[in-house]
Design a protein around this motif. Structure first.
Motif, PDB file in Angstrom:
ATOM      1  N   LEU A  46       0.860  -1.171   0.000  1.00  0.00           N
ATOM      2  CA  LEU A  46       0.000   0.000   0.000  1.00  0.00           C
ATOM      3  C   LEU A  46       0.898   1.222   0.000  1.00  0.00           C
ATOM      4  CD1 LEU A  46      -2.687  -1.099   2.570  1.00  0.00           C
ATOM      5  CD2 LEU A  46      -2.858  -1.092   0.115  1.00  0.00           C
ATOM      6  N   SER A  47       1.356   1.609  -1.112  1.00  0.00           N
ATOM      7  CA  SER A  47       2.218   2.779  -1.146  1.00  0.00           C
ATOM      8  C   SER A  47       1.566   3.836  -1.998  1.00  0.00           C
ATOM      9  CB  SER A  47       3.582   2.412  -1.709  1.00  0.00           C
ATOM     10  OG  SER A  47       3.430   2.085  -3.070  1.00  0.00           O
ATOM     11  N   SER A  48       2.219   4.936  -2.122  1.00  0.00           N
ATOM     12  CA  SER A  48       1.463   6.049  -2.661  1.00  0.00           C
ATOM     13  C   SER A  48       2.074   6.719  -3.868  1.00  0.00           C
ATOM     14  CB  SER A  48       1.251   7.098  -1.580  1.00  0.00           C
ATOM     15  OG  SER A  48       2.489   7.426  -1.021  1.00  0.00           O
TER      16      SER A  48
ATOM     17  N   GLN B 194      -0.904  -1.320   6.697  1.00  0.00           N
ATOM     18  CA  GLN B 194      -0.887   0.113   6.431  1.00  0.00           C
ATOM     19  C   GLN B 194       0.134   0.458   5.375  1.00  0.00           C
ATOM     20  OE1 GLN B 194      -0.262   1.832  10.224  1.00  0.00           O
ATOM     21  NE2 GLN B 194       1.900   1.336  10.319  1.00  0.00           N
ATOM     22  N   ASP B 195      -0.051   1.652   4.914  1.00  0.00           N
ATOM     23  CA  ASP B 195       0.770   2.213   3.876  1.00  0.00           C
ATOM     24  C   ASP B 195       2.217   2.323   4.320  1.00  0.00           C
ATOM     25  OD1 ASP B 195      -0.264   4.916   1.726  1.00  0.00           O
ATOM     26  OD2 ASP B 195       1.163   3.276   1.485  1.00  0.00           O
ATOM     27  N   LYS B 196       3.083   2.370   3.378  1.00  0.00           N
ATOM     28  CA  LYS B 196       4.483   2.419   3.767  1.00  0.00           C
ATOM     29  C   LYS B 196       4.847   3.805   4.258  1.00  0.00           C
ATOM     30  CE  LYS B 196       6.929   3.823  -0.367  1.00  0.00           C
ATOM     31  NZ  LYS B 196       7.579   4.921   0.362  1.00  0.00           N
TER      32      LYS B 196
ATOM     33  N   GLY C 291     -11.400   6.216   2.511  1.00  0.00           N
ATOM     34  CA  GLY C 291     -11.756   7.580   2.915  1.00  0.00           C
ATOM     35  C   GLY C 291     -12.226   8.464   1.776  1.00  0.00           C
ATOM     36  N   SER C 292     -11.680   8.237   0.601  1.00  0.00           N
ATOM     37  CA  SER C 292     -12.034   9.093  -0.526  1.00  0.00           C
ATOM     38  C   SER C 292     -13.085   8.450  -1.422  1.00  0.00           C
ATOM     39  CB  SER C 292     -10.775   9.394  -1.352  1.00  0.00           C
ATOM     40  OG  SER C 292     -10.212   8.186  -1.802  1.00  0.00           O
ATOM     41  N   ASP C 293     -13.619   7.320  -1.038  1.00  0.00           N
ATOM     42  CA  ASP C 293     -14.648   6.605  -1.805  1.00  0.00           C
ATOM     43  C   ASP C 293     -14.147   6.122  -3.158  1.00  0.00           C
ATOM     44  OD1 ASP C 293     -17.269   8.936  -0.756  1.00  0.00           O
ATOM     45  OD2 ASP C 293     -16.410   7.191   0.261  1.00  0.00           O
ATOM     46  N   SER C 294     -12.843   6.009  -3.296  1.00  0.00           N
ATOM     47  CA  SER C 294     -12.345   5.557  -4.593  1.00  0.00           C
ATOM     48  C   SER C 294     -12.070   4.059  -4.612  1.00  0.00           C
ATOM     49  CB  SER C 294     -11.054   6.297  -4.952  1.00  0.00           C
ATOM     50  OG  SER C 294     -10.106   6.087  -3.930  1.00  0.00           O
ATOM     51  N   VAL C 295     -11.916   3.474  -3.455  1.00  0.00           N
ATOM     52  CA  VAL C 295     -11.632   2.040  -3.381  1.00  0.00           C
ATOM     53  C   VAL C 295     -12.620   1.401  -2.420  1.00  0.00           C
ATOM     54  CG1 VAL C 295      -9.908   0.263  -2.882  1.00  0.00           C
ATOM     55  CG2 VAL C 295      -9.182   2.494  -3.739  1.00  0.00           C
TER      56      VAL C 295
ATOM     57  N   ALA D 271     -12.318  -3.073   8.107  1.00  0.00           N
ATOM     58  CA  ALA D 271     -12.538  -1.650   8.344  1.00  0.00           C
ATOM     59  C   ALA D 271     -11.424  -0.876   7.671  1.00  0.00           C
ATOM     60  CB  ALA D 271     -12.551  -1.347   9.842  1.00  0.00           C
ATOM     61  N   TRP D 272     -11.747   0.324   7.239  1.00  0.00           N
ATOM     62  CA  TRP D 272     -10.764   1.185   6.585  1.00  0.00           C
ATOM     63  C   TRP D 272     -10.675   2.494   7.358  1.00  0.00           C
ATOM     64  CZ3 TRP D 272      -9.745  -0.037   0.964  1.00  0.00           C
ATOM     65  CH2 TRP D 272      -8.585   0.610   0.512  1.00  0.00           C
ATOM     66  N   HIS D 273      -9.463   2.872   7.646  1.00  0.00           N
ATOM     67  CA  HIS D 273      -9.218   4.139   8.336  1.00  0.00           C
ATOM     68  C   HIS D 273      -9.916   5.263   7.577  1.00  0.00           C
ATOM     69  CE1 HIS D 273      -6.954   7.640   9.804  1.00  0.00           C
ATOM     70  NE2 HIS D 273      -6.481   6.874  10.780  1.00  0.00           N
ATOM     71  N   PRO D 274     -10.498   6.231   8.292  1.00  0.00           N
ATOM     72  CA  PRO D 274     -11.287   7.261   7.615  1.00  0.00           C
ATOM     73  C   PRO D 274     -10.509   8.143   6.654  1.00  0.00           C
ATOM     74  CG  PRO D 274     -11.048   7.743   9.949  1.00  0.00           C
ATOM     75  CD  PRO D 274     -10.576   6.356   9.759  1.00  0.00           C
ATOM     76  N   SER D 275      -9.196   8.290   6.886  1.00  0.00           N
ATOM     77  CA  SER D 275      -8.488   9.194   5.981  1.00  0.00           C
ATOM     78  C   SER D 275      -7.191   8.617   5.422  1.00  0.00           C
ATOM     79  CB  SER D 275      -8.181  10.515   6.699  1.00  0.00           C
ATOM     80  OG  SER D 275      -7.551  10.234   7.929  1.00  0.00           O
ATOM     81  N   GLU D 276      -6.683   7.585   6.050  1.00  0.00           N
ATOM     82  CA  GLU D 276      -5.411   7.055   5.569  1.00  0.00           C
ATOM     83  C   GLU D 276      -5.571   5.644   5.021  1.00  0.00           C
ATOM     84  OE1 GLU D 276      -2.081   7.521   8.142  1.00  0.00           O
ATOM     85  OE2 GLU D 276      -3.060   9.124   9.269  1.00  0.00           O
TER      86      GLU D 276
END
Lengths: 205, 470
Positions: free
Chosen positions: B4-6, B466-468, B375-379, B446-451
């Motif tokens: 999960l990287s960005s 979690q993301d790197k 959080g962004s409703d994209s996934v 569950a997905w964190h609300p913003s990260e």
């Protein structure tokens, strides 16, 4: 023929699930039992609509099932390969559409105005097994003697979790509560109409 | 390898190419991946081995806290560690913050039935002061819990000594004012409200309203509206119980309030339909404002069509524009403005369609999978069997299957995408449908609300990915 066997198998499995759900911790799950009863109904419809020789059908041919309704006509003898005593063929009565799920339902309706929360005592026990109920009641006509003995031996007969006799017994026991709502077959016995095995069980407890 | 990287776009080992703002294939580099062991491995939970199947997972509104409920009626809350410059790699680990017994098994004497203590749902209230509040529910009773910290204690009482024993008043010769002294941090949970006796059937959902004053609880046939302050009454806002139970054809399976409009909520049914209701229209919202249903595909008809169309979860998007529903084989996204079909349908594990009869026999077909938005409703993400869980990127239409298992994940390891082989030749690293372990199911995520932090419950193990770190 395969459809019929498959349907038969599914019906057996479904009945087993409904039966086992009674012993579940937390009470009978209404949602699951509703779904099982829908499967039961579908399987039964397929079973009855698939013409197949060699089964105990009395007299008149089975009419095709109406959409959305359980097929008229008893699945006489479908339940078992040559069973003992139990299911002799009997003449097909005009079964009314969507036979009730039984005493549970009625008691739920009756009890509710009396005491909210106290009614629907078998939460989820109102197994809306339209298909199942129809089956059980049709089996019942051949099994009246069995049922009377079950009722006679009080609820322990119905509660036996691992029926010694195997599947037939399970279905006979299962037919107990459901069949206490008599169809037109038993309309001569108004007393049966009022027998409510679930409330009997609660009182017994 | 996938992580999960960005930042970049990459091609993974098996050719899966992936790019999205939120979820991307990462290079084979170091990516912290935190793995929480089963509760049994933490010394204070040794006695809970038998009843620790996780039954619900929920982040709070900031993502700082993560609550889990289990089959034994316990709630465990994890808190995210504050980032520190010293420990770059330990950024944001979740540690146990509080544990308490929320519900106990009960016996309803009137109906001769046992009431399970299993926590069906947890929902957080938004934080309004130093304390945290959450709702937890079992089949029958909803409770409001207050979780607060105590790091000071009063010392120097006059009438009792340090151990709390009463002092003989005759021995008191001077008076002093008690002072507050620091103490080791203690987190305590207290039940502030108990909302009981309002549900005849099993509660399947609770949802906090955006007004933060009311919430609803839904069972198979009814939905009740509560005020947080009032425990001895609730309003019934939906009642689908037929006058004659013989006519019962569907039950309520999930319900949720709109994230912004406090008058709007949706509920899903076992028939695969969703109803949107407006509480302003009438006191009893039996008549829906909108009705979402997709016509059934007749070619897919089977004995089990009705079961697999039953919706197990419904979630509003964070924006409030969409709802997502989960049925046995698919996840669907609906636009609130279009009722006749979903705008997106994702196949979660369509290879199970030919196995429905076996899944019916072993009861797996009744499993209720949940689904979540990022959080962004994209996934969107949902679970499957064999400890697999699936993510679908709505923009790129890419999807990935990941596995939550100790064998395949070491701390700080990067998740590898998994693939199920449907038929024909099985490639290396693929798993065939018949080898899937149906006892290992991921129902709750569950997905964190913003990260990009996700919590995945695999039976009695909780995994947090979690993301790197940048």
């Amino acid at each position: 023929m395969e459809f019929k066997l498959e349907a038969h198998r599914i019906v057996s499995i479904s009945l087993g699930k409904i039966y086992n759900s009674r012993g579940q911790r937390g009470g009978i799950k209404l949602h699951k039992n509703l779904l099982v009863s829908l499967v039961l109904r579908s399987a039964r419809q397929v079973y009855l609509s698939d013409p197949c020789p060699g089964l105990y059908l009395a007299g008149s041919p089975v009419p095709p099932p109406q959409p959305g309704e359980p097929a008229a006509g008893p699945p006489a003898g479908w339940g078992e390969p040559p069973p003992p005593a139990a299911r002799a063929a009997w003449p097909e009565p005009e079964t009314p559409p969507e036979r009730p799920a039984g005493p549970d339902a009625r008691r739920a309706v009756d009890a509710e105005p009396a005491a909210p929360g106290a009614g629907d005592t078998l939460q989820g026990g109102e197994e809306p097994a339209g298909g199942a109920a129809a089956e059980e009641e049709e089996m019942e006509t051949g099994n009246v003697a069995n049922l009377i003995s079950i009722f006679g031996s009080s609820f322990s007969g119905l509660l036996r979790k691992s029926p010694a006799g195997g599947r037939e017994e399970a279905e006979a026991e299962e037919s107990g509560p459901e069949a206490a709502e008599p169809g037109q077959i038993c309309c001569d016995q108004p007393v049966l109409r009022d027998i409510n095995p679930w409330s009997t069980a609660i009182v017994a407890f | 390898m996938i992580g999960l990287s960005s930042s970049k776009e990459f091609e993974a080992e098996d050719g899966l190419k992936f790019t999205s703002p939120d979820f991307q294939v990462g290079e084979p580099h170091y990516s912290p991946c935190l793995l929480l062991n089963e509760f049994a491995k933490q010394p204070c939970f040794l006695e809970m081995i038998k009843a620790d199947i996780i039954s619900t997972v929920e982040f709070n509104h900031t993502g700082e806290l993560l609550a889990t409920g289990d089959k034994g009626g316990r709630v465990v809350i994890f808190q995210r560690e504050q980032e520190s410059k010293n420990q770059v790699h330990r950024r944001g680990e979740y540690n146990v913050y509080s544990t308490f017994q929320s519900h106990e098994p009960e016996f309803d004497y009137l109906k001769s039935l046992e009431i399970e203590e299993k926590i069906n749902k947890i929902r957080w209230l938004p934080q309004q002061n130093a304390a945290y509040f959450l709702l937890s529910t079992n089949d029958k009773t909803v409770k409001l819990w207050k979780v607060s910290e105590r790091d000071k204690r009063p010392e120097g009482y006059n009438l009792k000594d340090e151990e709390g024993r009463l002092r003989d008043p005759a021995t008191i010769t001077t008076l002093r004012v008690p002072v507050l002294r620091p103490m080791d941090l203690m987190v305590e949970a207290t039940p502030r409200r108990v909302f009981a006796n309002a549900h005849t059937y099993h509660i399947n959902s609770i949802s906090v309203n955006s007004d933060y004053e009311t919430y609803m609880s839904a069972d198979d046939l009814r939905i009740n509206l509560w005020n947080f302050e009032i425990t001895n009454q609730s309003f019934n806002i939906v009642d689908i119980k037929p006058a004659n139970m013989e006519e019962l054809t569907e039950v309520i399976t999930a319900a949720e309030f709109h994230p912004h409009h406090c008058n709007t909520f949706v509920y899903s049914s076992s028939k695969g339909t969703i109803r949107l209701c407006d509480m302003r229209a009438s006191a009893l919202c039996d008549r829906h404002t909108k009705f979402f249903e997709e016509p059934e595909d007749p070619s897919n008809r089977s004995f089990f069509s009705e079961i697999i169309s039953s919706i197990s979860d419904v979630k509003f998007s964070h924006s409030g524009r969409y709802i997502m529903t989960r049925d046995y084989l698919t996840v669907k996204v609906w636009d609130l403005n279009m009722e006749n079909r979903p705008i997106e349908t994702y196949q979660v594990h369509d290879y199970l369609r030919s196995k429905l009869c076996s899944l019916y026999e072993n009861d797996c077909i009744f499993d209720k999978f949940e689904c979540v938005w990022n959080g962004s409703d994209s996934v969107i993400m949902t679970g499957s069997y064999n400890n697999f869980f699936r993510m679908f990127d709505r923009n790129t239409k890419r999807d990935v299957t990941l596995e939550a298992s100790r064998e395949n994940s070491k701390p700080r390891a990067i998740l590898k995408p998994r693939k199920v082989c449907v038929g024909g030749k099985r490639r290396k690293d693929e798993i065939s449908v018949d080898s899937l372990d149906f006892s290992k199911k991921i129902l709750h995520t569950a997905w964190h609300p913003s990260e990009n932090i996700i919590a995945v419950a695999a039976t009695n193990n909780l995994y947090i990915f979690q993301d790197k770190v940048n």
